[in-house]
Design an enzyme around this catalytic site. Structure first.
Site, short mmCIF file in Angstrom:
data_model
loop_
_atom_site.label_atom_id
_atom_site.label_comp_id
_atom_site.label_asym_id
_atom_site.label_seq_id
_atom_site.Cartn_x
_atom_site.Cartn_y
_atom_site.Cartn_z
N SER A 1 0.97 -1.20 0.04
CA SER A 1 -0.04 0.02 -0.02
C SER A 1 0.98 1.12 0.01
CB SER A 1 -0.97 -0.03 1.16
OG SER A 1 -1.93 0.89 1.16
N LYS B 1 -0.56 -4.15 -3.56
CA LYS B 1 -1.74 -3.37 -3.00
C LYS B 1 -1.87 -1.93 -4.01
CE LYS B 1 -4.88 -1.84 0.50
NZ LYS B 1 -4.94 -0.33 0.36
N ASP C 1 11.00 4.30 -9.79
CA ASP C 1 10.93 4.84 -11.06
C ASP C 1 11.71 6.07 -11.40
OD1 ASP C 1 9.00 2.84 -11.46
OD2 ASP C 1 7.32 4.50 -11.89
#
Length: 401
Positions: A299, A324, A310
């Site tokens: 989460s 999640k 990224d």
């Protein structure tokens, strides 16, 4: 709210039918046979009013608590979504959730202990607490507390000896390698157990672990990060293992500490265009960094880890994360209960969908041999992070020659 907010909605009629079936089943358990008319959904106000009347009627017939029947209907409607994250919590469950993310204040001296071969040792010293003010350190041995030997105690039993009234004294004996044994008498104080712990590892590598993303976590994290930077940290291990998440706003704020105003995530909501969320930090910290993850990294912690990966601000080491990629809104009710409803789906800044997939670490290191998380000599994943960071530092040094 259950008809307008969910990411994947159900019709009002479906929710009414589910609620009535749950009430009929409850009445049957109490020996009352009834059949509620399958009323047609009209307006939310009329639907709720009709359901309230039926709950009161059934409570009178079954001698049940009307509130318990109301909870039953809400739980049934939440379960109809077949979404493990859309749930109803009664006041006790809601309170437990709040305590997990933002631990309540406790009385003690600010020490977290663990048992090692050497006995009871200090695992963490909470900043600005009585133990911190007398310079008790991680790794110090605590052979006795208030005159009671800790030789045969576990860490929980030893920590229990710190409990007492605020302002009352407690003595601790401290042994430190190469120094004389010392005894400190400390006054118990009120403090909040942290969701962030930190320390300096060998070779001036900072270590920060976040156990949950609560409301106070960003401030705790900033304090820990700035202390490590001020102490000369050359790199950072950011430990998100076993962090099941918490508030998205806290995850965004912490990711901003490193990514400034870069994209942090993309949010998809029903009937809306995707929205990119950017950081809001004009003075980000730039350090070589490794993020440790495992199957319980979920989460909000995946939001932070995914953004850092990224952006190439950090490499991930460990095992595949939980996966999640959906977000919930919490709707508190007047009596302390709450509805938690899935309202959005999120992607990483590079539009990776991690839901039910998880984040793939740059370097896979099994957690099977991890005996004590965060303890360098017993944590192969942490050892791998140290090795990777030191290699990065060597490469940077060569590049600047």
């Amino acid at each position: 709210m259950l008809t307008t907010v969910p990411f994947k909605p159900l019709s009002a009629q479906r929710l009414l039918d589910v609620a009535r079936h749950a009430l009929e089943a409850r009445a049957k358990e109490r020996g009352v046979v009834l059949s509620l008319f399958p009323a047609t959904a009209s307006t939310p106000e009329v639907d709720v009013s009709a359901l309230d009347d039926e709950i009161e009627t059934i409570a009178g017939l079954t001698h049940d608590d009307a509130r318990a029947d109301a909870y039953l209907t809400i739980r049934a409607m939440a379960a109809a979504f077949h979404d493990p994250y859309t749930v109803f919590w009664d006041p006790e469950q809601m309170l437990a959730f709040q305590h997990e993310l933002d631990p309540q204040r406790t009385v003690g001296v600010g020490l977290e202990l663990r048992r090692s071969r050497a006995g009871i040792v200090v695992a963490y010293v909470v900043p600005e607490t009585p133990a911190d003010r007398v310079d008790v350190r991680v790794g110090d041995r605590i052979p006795s507390i208030d005159g009671k030997s800790t030789h045969d105690l576990g860490s929980t039993a030893a920590e229990a000896l710190f409990a007492g009234k605020v302002g009352t004294p407690v003595s601790i004996t401290v042994e430190r390698t190469g120094e004389r044994e010392q005894t400190f008498t400390l006054d118990r104080a009120l403090y909040r157990p942290p969701t962030v712990t930190s320390r300096m590892l060998p070779d001036r590598i900072g270590y920060v672990a976040v156990s949950a993303f609560g409301e106070a976590t960003p401030e705790e994290f900033d304090d820990a990060l700035h202390r490590l930077v001020a102490a000369g940290a050359r790199g950072l291990v950011f430990d998100l293992r076993n962090d099941g998440g918490g508030f998205v706003s806290s995850a965004v704020e912490i990711a901003s500490d490193f990514l400034g105003r870069q994209p942090l995530m993309v949010i998809e909501r029903r009937d809306r265009a995707p929205a990119t969320i950017h950081g809001e930090n004009d003075a980000p910290v730039h350090l070589p960094m490794i993020v440790l993850v495992n199957g319980n990294t979920a989460s909000a912690s995946e939001i932070t880890a995914g953004a850092l990966q990224d952006d190439r601000a950090a490499e991930l080491i460990g095992t595949q994360t939980f996966g999640k990629g959906v977000m919930q809104e919490l709707d508190p009710l007047p009596d302390g209960a709450a509805l938690k409803i899935t309202t959005a789906h999120y992607l990483t800044p590079l539009h990776r969908d991690i839901n039910k997939r998880g984040l793939t670490p740059n370097i896979r290191v099994s957690g099977a041999q991890v005996r004590r998380i965060g303890e360098l000599s017993h944590d192969p994943q942490l050892q791998a992070a140290m090795h990777a960071l030191l290699a990065q530092l060597v490469a940077r040094a060569h590049a600047h020659r």
